[in-house]
Motif scaffolding. Structure first.
Motif, PDB file in Angstrom:
ATOM      1  N   GLN A 115       0.849  -1.200   0.000  1.00 57.44           N
ATOM      2  CA  GLN A 115       0.000   0.000   0.000  1.00 57.44           C
ATOM      3  C   GLN A 115       0.877   1.240   0.000  1.00 57.44           C
ATOM      4  O   GLN A 115       1.846   1.318   0.763  1.00 57.44           O
ATOM      5  CB  GLN A 115      -0.926   0.013   1.214  1.00 57.44           C
ATOM      6  N   LEU A 116       0.512   2.187  -0.842  1.00 59.10           N
ATOM      7  CA  LEU A 116       1.163   3.489  -0.902  1.00 59.10           C
ATOM      8  C   LEU A 116       0.054   4.530  -0.846  1.00 59.10           C
ATOM      9  O   LEU A 116      -0.831   4.530  -1.704  1.00 59.10           O
ATOM     10  CB  LEU A 116       1.975   3.640  -2.189  1.00 59.10           C
ATOM     11  N   VAL A 117       0.111   5.397   0.156  1.00 62.05           N
ATOM     12  CA  VAL A 117      -0.949   6.379   0.348  1.00 62.05           C
ATOM     13  C   VAL A 117      -0.344   7.778   0.354  1.00 62.05           C
ATOM     14  O   VAL A 117       0.376   8.146   1.287  1.00 62.05           O
ATOM     15  CB  VAL A 117      -1.720   6.117   1.648  1.00 62.05           C
ATOM     16  N   GLU A 118      -0.683   8.539  -0.681  1.00 65.18           N
ATOM     17  CA  GLU A 118      -0.173   9.908  -0.803  1.00 65.18           C
ATOM     18  C   GLU A 118      -1.076  10.887  -0.066  1.00 65.18           C
ATOM     19  O   GLU A 118      -2.297  10.666   0.029  1.00 65.18           O
ATOM     20  CB  GLU A 118      -0.100  10.333  -2.275  1.00 65.18           C
ATOM     21  N   SER A 119      -0.479  11.962   0.410  1.00 69.50           N
ATOM     22  CA  SER A 119      -1.233  13.036   1.045  1.00 69.50           C
ATOM     23  C   SER A 119      -0.458  14.338   0.904  1.00 69.50           C
ATOM     24  O   SER A 119       0.718  14.328   0.509  1.00 69.50           O
ATOM     25  CB  SER A 119      -1.492  12.724   2.524  1.00 69.50           C
ATOM     26  N   CYS A 166       4.131  10.178   1.285  1.00 72.68           N
ATOM     27  CA  CYS A 166       3.665   8.877   0.811  1.00 72.68           C
ATOM     28  C   CYS A 166       3.979   7.861   1.892  1.00 72.68           C
ATOM     29  O   CYS A 166       5.148   7.549   2.139  1.00 72.68           O
ATOM     30  CB  CYS A 166       4.337   8.505  -0.491  1.00 72.68           C
ATOM     31  N   THR A 222       8.096   6.450   5.138  1.00 71.25           N
ATOM     32  CA  THR A 222       7.456   7.526   4.386  1.00 71.25           C
ATOM     33  C   THR A 222       8.466   8.194   3.465  1.00 71.25           C
ATOM     34  O   THR A 222       9.623   8.409   3.843  1.00 71.25           O
ATOM     35  CB  THR A 222       6.865   8.574   5.353  1.00 71.25           C
ATOM     36  N   TYR A 242       1.878  11.000  -7.934  1.00 74.46           N
ATOM     37  CA  TYR A 242       1.826   9.600  -7.535  1.00 74.46           C
ATOM     38  C   TYR A 242       3.159   9.155  -6.932  1.00 74.46           C
ATOM     39  O   TYR A 242       4.229   9.519  -7.427  1.00 74.46           O
ATOM     40  CB  TYR A 242       1.540   8.711  -8.738  1.00 74.46           C
ATOM     41  N   CYS A 243       3.047   8.316  -5.957  1.00 69.16           N
ATOM     42  CA  CYS A 243       4.196   7.646  -5.352  1.00 69.16           C
ATOM     43  C   CYS A 243       4.312   6.261  -5.980  1.00 69.16           C
ATOM     44  O   CYS A 243       3.291   5.612  -6.254  1.00 69.16           O
ATOM     45  CB  CYS A 243       3.922   7.564  -3.853  1.00 69.16           C
ATOM     46  N   GLY A 271       0.603   4.373  -5.811  1.00 69.83           N
ATOM     47  CA  GLY A 271      -0.442   4.890  -4.957  1.00 69.83           C
ATOM     48  C   GLY A 271      -1.570   5.429  -5.812  1.00 69.83           C
ATOM     49  O   GLY A 271      -1.518   5.378  -7.048  1.00 69.83           O
ATOM     50  N   ARG A 272      -2.605   5.985  -5.154  1.00 72.59           N
ATOM     51  CA  ARG A 272      -3.758   6.506  -5.884  1.00 72.59           C
ATOM     52  C   ARG A 272      -3.580   7.957  -6.289  1.00 72.59           C
ATOM     53  O   ARG A 272      -4.361   8.481  -7.090  1.00 72.59           O
ATOM     54  CB  ARG A 272      -5.019   6.353  -5.047  1.00 72.59           C
ATOM     55  N   THR A 300      -2.341  12.223  -5.368  1.00 72.65           N
ATOM     56  CA  THR A 300      -2.863  13.395  -4.672  1.00 72.65           C
ATOM     57  C   THR A 300      -2.801  14.580  -5.633  1.00 72.65           C
ATOM     58  O   THR A 300      -1.800  14.761  -6.330  1.00 72.65           O
ATOM     59  CB  THR A 300      -2.091  13.670  -3.365  1.00 72.65           C
TER      60      THR A 300
END
Length: 114
Positions: free
Chosen positions: A3-7, A22, A78, A95-96, A105-106, A108
């Motif tokens: 899982q890769l979650v960008e913010s 990320c 991160t 994207y990461c 990732g999805r 940001t």
């Protein structure tokens, strides 16, 4: 499961700054190179910056050199992208990506506009 979650994306004025994060899970983060890509509307996804597993080596697209900085914290799992002196042409979804596994990732959204 990788899982890769960008913010950290958002709306910023030209000349402003943002820091993207990320957060990674599901793999041995400290062993893998990581990348940031971006995709603007109607354009191909492009590599923005990359960082080695240790953080000792980085590379950047010519368009962001001197303005963006990629870094990582292997304890926090991160990877970051500090973006300064933002321009309208930096507007894109960022994207990461895991450089070894190819996982994405999805994304940001970053919008640079006055």
């Amino acid at each position: 499961q990788v899982q890769l979650v960008e913010s950290g994306g958002g709306l910023v004025q030209p000349g402003g700054s943002l820091r993207l994060s990320c957060a990674a899970s599901g793999f041995t983060f400290g062993s893998d190179p990581m990348n940031w890509y971006r995709q603007a509307p109607g354009k191909k996804r492009e590599l923005v910056a990359g960082i080695s597993s240790s953080g000792g080596s980085t590379n950047y697209a010519d368009s962001v050199k001197g303005r963006f900085t990629i870094s990582r914290d292997n304890v926090k799992r991160t990877v970051y992208l500090q973006m300064n002196s933002l321009k309208p042409e930096d507007t894109a979804v960022y994207y990461c990506r895991n450089g070894r596994l190819g996982s994405w990732g999805r994304g940001t959204q970053v919008t640079v506009s006055s």
